[in-house]
Design an enzyme around this catalytic site. Structure first.
Site, short mmCIF file in Angstrom:
data_model
loop_
_atom_site.label_atom_id
_atom_site.label_comp_id
_atom_site.label_asym_id
_atom_site.label_seq_id
_atom_site.Cartn_x
_atom_site.Cartn_y
_atom_site.Cartn_z
N SER A 190 7.14 -3.98 0.20
CA SER A 190 7.16 -4.03 1.66
C SER A 190 8.37 -4.82 2.15
O SER A 190 8.84 -5.74 1.46
CB SER A 190 5.88 -4.73 2.12
OG SER A 190 5.98 -5.11 3.47
N TYR A 207 -0.48 -12.02 1.27
CA TYR A 207 -0.23 -10.58 1.02
C TYR A 207 1.21 -10.38 0.58
O TYR A 207 1.48 -9.74 -0.45
CB TYR A 207 -0.54 -9.75 2.28
CG TYR A 207 0.09 -8.38 2.24
CD1 TYR A 207 -0.38 -7.41 1.35
CD2 TYR A 207 1.19 -8.06 3.05
CE1 TYR A 207 0.21 -6.16 1.29
CE2 TYR A 207 1.79 -6.81 3.00
CZ TYR A 207 1.31 -5.86 2.11
OH TYR A 207 1.91 -4.63 2.04
N LYS A 244 3.21 -9.12 -3.16
CA LYS A 244 4.24 -8.09 -3.33
C LYS A 244 5.45 -8.67 -4.07
O LYS A 244 6.00 -8.04 -4.99
CB LYS A 244 4.68 -7.53 -1.97
CG LYS A 244 3.61 -6.72 -1.27
CD LYS A 244 3.30 -5.43 -2.02
CE LYS A 244 2.16 -4.66 -1.43
NZ LYS A 244 1.65 -3.59 -2.28
P1 NAD Z 1 -4.43 1.99 2.25
O1 NAD Z 1 -5.37 0.85 2.30
O2 NAD Z 1 -4.64 3.12 3.19
O3 NAD Z 1 -4.37 2.58 0.76
C1 NAD Z 1 -4.61 1.80 -0.37
C2 NAD Z 1 -5.64 2.52 -1.21
O4 NAD Z 1 -5.87 1.77 -2.40
C3 NAD Z 1 -7.00 2.66 -0.49
O5 NAD Z 1 -7.41 4.00 -0.55
C4 NAD Z 1 -7.95 1.75 -1.29
O6 NAD Z 1 -9.24 2.28 -1.33
C5 NAD Z 1 -7.27 1.72 -2.65
N1 NAD Z 1 -7.49 0.51 -3.47
C6 NAD Z 1 -7.31 -0.78 -3.13
N2 NAD Z 1 -7.55 -1.57 -4.18
C7 NAD Z 1 -7.89 -0.77 -5.22
C8 NAD Z 1 -8.23 -0.99 -6.59
N3 NAD Z 1 -8.29 -2.21 -7.11
N4 NAD Z 1 -8.51 0.08 -7.36
C9 NAD Z 1 -8.48 1.35 -6.84
N5 NAD Z 1 -8.15 1.61 -5.58
C10 NAD Z 1 -7.85 0.56 -4.77
O7 NAD Z 1 -2.95 1.40 2.42
P2 NAD Z 1 -1.57 2.14 2.65
O8 NAD Z 1 -1.13 1.82 4.03
O9 NAD Z 1 -1.66 3.53 2.21
O10 NAD Z 1 -0.65 1.29 1.68
C11 NAD Z 1 -0.41 1.68 0.35
C12 NAD Z 1 0.44 0.63 -0.33
O11 NAD Z 1 1.64 0.44 0.41
C13 NAD Z 1 -0.24 -0.74 -0.43
O12 NAD Z 1 0.12 -1.31 -1.66
C14 NAD Z 1 0.40 -1.51 0.72
O13 NAD Z 1 0.42 -2.89 0.47
C15 NAD Z 1 1.80 -0.94 0.72
N6 NAD Z 1 2.47 -1.07 2.03
C16 NAD Z 1 1.88 -0.55 3.14
C17 NAD Z 1 2.49 -0.69 4.38
C18 NAD Z 1 1.86 -0.15 5.64
O14 NAD Z 1 2.31 -0.53 6.73
N7 NAD Z 1 0.86 0.71 5.58
C19 NAD Z 1 3.72 -1.36 4.47
C20 NAD Z 1 4.30 -1.86 3.31
C21 NAD Z 1 3.67 -1.70 2.09
C1 UD1 Z 2 3.31 -5.57 9.54
C2 UD1 Z 2 2.78 -6.52 8.50
C3 UD1 Z 2 3.84 -6.74 7.44
C4 UD1 Z 2 4.31 -5.41 6.86
C5 UD1 Z 2 4.87 -4.58 8.00
C6 UD1 Z 2 5.36 -3.24 7.51
C7 UD1 Z 2 1.22 -7.89 9.80
C8 UD1 Z 2 1.00 -9.20 10.48
N1 UD1 Z 2 2.42 -7.74 9.18
O1 UD1 Z 2 4.26 -6.30 10.26
O2 UD1 Z 2 3.33 -7.52 6.40
O3 UD1 Z 2 5.34 -5.64 5.93
O4 UD1 Z 2 3.82 -4.38 8.96
O5 UD1 Z 2 4.34 -2.36 7.37
O6 UD1 Z 2 0.38 -7.01 9.77
N2 UD1 Z 2 2.45 -5.99 18.13
C9 UD1 Z 2 1.96 -6.23 19.41
N3 UD1 Z 2 0.62 -6.05 19.61
C10 UD1 Z 2 -0.25 -5.66 18.64
C11 UD1 Z 2 0.28 -5.40 17.34
C12 UD1 Z 2 1.62 -5.60 17.12
O7 UD1 Z 2 2.70 -6.59 20.32
O8 UD1 Z 2 -1.46 -5.54 18.90
C13 UD1 Z 2 3.90 -6.15 17.89
C14 UD1 Z 2 4.25 -7.19 16.84
O9 UD1 Z 2 4.40 -8.46 17.44
C15 UD1 Z 2 5.56 -6.62 16.28
C16 UD1 Z 2 5.39 -5.11 16.41
O10 UD1 Z 2 4.37 -4.92 17.39
O11 UD1 Z 2 6.65 -7.01 17.09
C17 UD1 Z 2 4.94 -4.43 15.11
O12 UD1 Z 2 3.80 -5.10 14.62
P1 UD1 Z 2 2.98 -4.57 13.34
O13 UD1 Z 2 2.68 -3.14 13.52
O14 UD1 Z 2 1.86 -5.50 13.10
O15 UD1 Z 2 4.05 -4.65 12.16
P2 UD1 Z 2 4.89 -5.89 11.61
O16 UD1 Z 2 4.76 -7.08 12.46
O17 UD1 Z 2 6.27 -5.41 11.37
#
Ligand code: NAD
Ligand code: UD1
Length: 332
Positions: free
Chosen positions: A124, A148, A152
């Site tokens: 991330s 969290y 990572k």
């Molecule tokens: P998500 O929660 O939708 O998907 C994660 C999946 O992993 C879920 O289906 C959950 O059931 C499964 N899971 C969790 N722990 C498990 C375990 N121990 N064994 C088997 N299954 C397990 O999340 P996502 O948004 O799809 O994110 C996927 C990956 O990307 C994560 O590692 C997350 O940290 C990373 N990531 C997400 C974002 C974002 O904004 N969504 C941003 C940066 C990184």
């Molecule tokens: C989130 C995660 C971060 C991850 C990143 C990329 C959190 C606290 N951080 O951060 O770990 O790496 O996504 O996926 O979840 N905002 C509002 N009102 C709201 C929600 C958000 O104003 O109700 C604003 C925030 O202040 C920010 C922007 O919207 O400026 C985006 O927020 P968010 O979607 O939570 O993402 P990140 O802060 O980038």
């Protein structure tokens, strides 16, 4: 290629599975459904007209991993499984270190045992901490502000040590910026339980009248309009980045990290306005105080991912807003 996708029924995992199947690859999924639903498997089949093999279980369960590697000739693993809520990680750090670290270590041990040493890992942009400069390049200093994010960064370090110890490994670390949107079919998307933490899911619930208004966390940042600026990327573009990364680790040894973003920064107010315009809905908001730990602006330098993976996001902010809302309307 035959790929094992951990967390494959989750938000990013499911979209990646669709792109891999469309690319002609074979997919095996392991997911414990802690943050997703089993019906995603049916939705994936509906979109692609292709079958996947699904194991319901935990990546921490080494016996199950062994069974999967014994029964399937896996070429590449994409590791999405993990917990991802920043606030929850501050409240329950051990739960985060346990799930995110132990699952990764167990997975790598079993991969090692079965001679499968090609891995794509979901990291991330949070590992850049408070960046001193923008846009963010992959070689910027790394630091974190919550458990969290620390999981990572720790996993990135574990993977670097592993690749150093055994030159047969090929590992791509993908640092996602802010994935939003959904598949254009409206069949799969992001559907968090309860009150969302992140901006787009919150906007969607306000538009859908499930929540009264959006709280905008601060309008006094040093940005174009004072609200926070982020690099939002359509989840389907992000998914396509994984297809390219899987090919990269299949073809080449070593370890490297890549930003997956668009390189564009949009403010919270711009997001609200665009969402209203594209979907013809009202999103009420109130300006409140800054959220603890937030940074003013964050967006990617995308040159390295383009040079090394050929990755370039093509979907627009209109697509992201339209597809995010379409998913909710179709799944009301
Ligand atoms: P998500 O929660 O939708 O998907 C994660 C999946 O992993 C879920 O289906 C959950 O059931 C499964 N899971 C969790 N722990 C498990 C375990 N121990 N064994 C088997 N299954 C397990 O999340 P996502 O948004 O799809 O994110 C996927 C990956 O990307 C994560 O590692 C997350 O940290 C990373 N990531 C997400 C974002 C974002 O904004 N969504 C941003 C940066 C990184
Ligand atoms: C989130 C995660 C971060 C991850 C990143 C990329 C959190 C606290 N951080 O951060 O770990 O790496 O996504 O996926 O979840 N905002 C509002 N009102 C709201 C929600 C958000 O104003 O109700 C604003 C925030 O202040 C920010 C922007 O919207 O400026 C985006 O927020 P968010 O979607 O939570 O993402 P990140 O802060 O980038």
């Amino acid at each position: 290629m035959k790929l094992l996708i951990t967390g494959g029924t989750g938000y990013i995992g499911s979209h990646t599975v669709v792109e891999l199947l469309n690319n002609g690859d074979e997919v095996v999924i392991i997911d414990n459904l802690s943050n997703s639903k089993k019906d995603v498997i049916e939705k994936i089949k509906e979109i692609t007209n292709k079958e996947v093999t699904f194991y319901e279980g935990d990546v921490k369960d080494k016996n199950l991993l062994e069974e999967i590697f014994k029964n399937n000739k896996i070429d590449v693993v994409i590791h999405f499984a993990g917990y991802k809520a920043v606030g929850e990680s501050v409240e329950k750090p051990l739960m985060y270190y346990d799930n995110n670290l132990i699952s990764t270590i167990n997975l790598c041990e079993v991969m090692n045992k079965y001679g499968v040493k090609k891995l794509v890992f979901s990291s991330s942009a949070t590992v850049y901490g408070m960046p001193k400069e923008l846009p963010i390049k992959e070689d910027f200093p790394l630091s974190t502000t919550n458990p969290y994010g620390t999981t990572k960064l720790m996993i990135e370090n574990i993977l670097r040590d592993l690749a150093y110890s055994d030159k047969d490994w090929s590992i791509a670390i993908l640092r996602y910026f802010n994935p939003i949107g959904a598949h254009e079919s409206g069949l799969i998307g992001e559907n968090p339980n309860g009150i969302p933490n992140n901006l787009m899911p919150y906007i969607v619930k306000v538009a859908n009248k499930e929540l009264d208004h959006l709280n905008i966390f601060g309008d006094d940042y040093d940005t174009k309009d004072g609200t926070g600026v982020r690099d939002y990327i359509h989840v389907v573009d992000l998914a396509k980045g994984h297809v390219l990364a899987a090919k990269k680790v299949f073809d080449e040894k070593g370890i490297d990290a890549y930003n997956l973003g668009t390189g564009n920064g949009y403010s919270v107010l711009e997001m609200v306005k665009k969402f209203e315009e594209v979907n013809n809905v009202k999103v009420n908001y109130v300006i409140t105080k800054r959220r603890e730990g937030d940074i003013a602006a964050c967006y990617a330098d995308t040159n390295y991912a383009f040079e090394k993976l050929g990755f370039k996001a093509t979907k627009t902010l209109d697509d992201m807003c339209k597809d995010a809302y379409n998913f909710v309307l179709k799944n009301r």
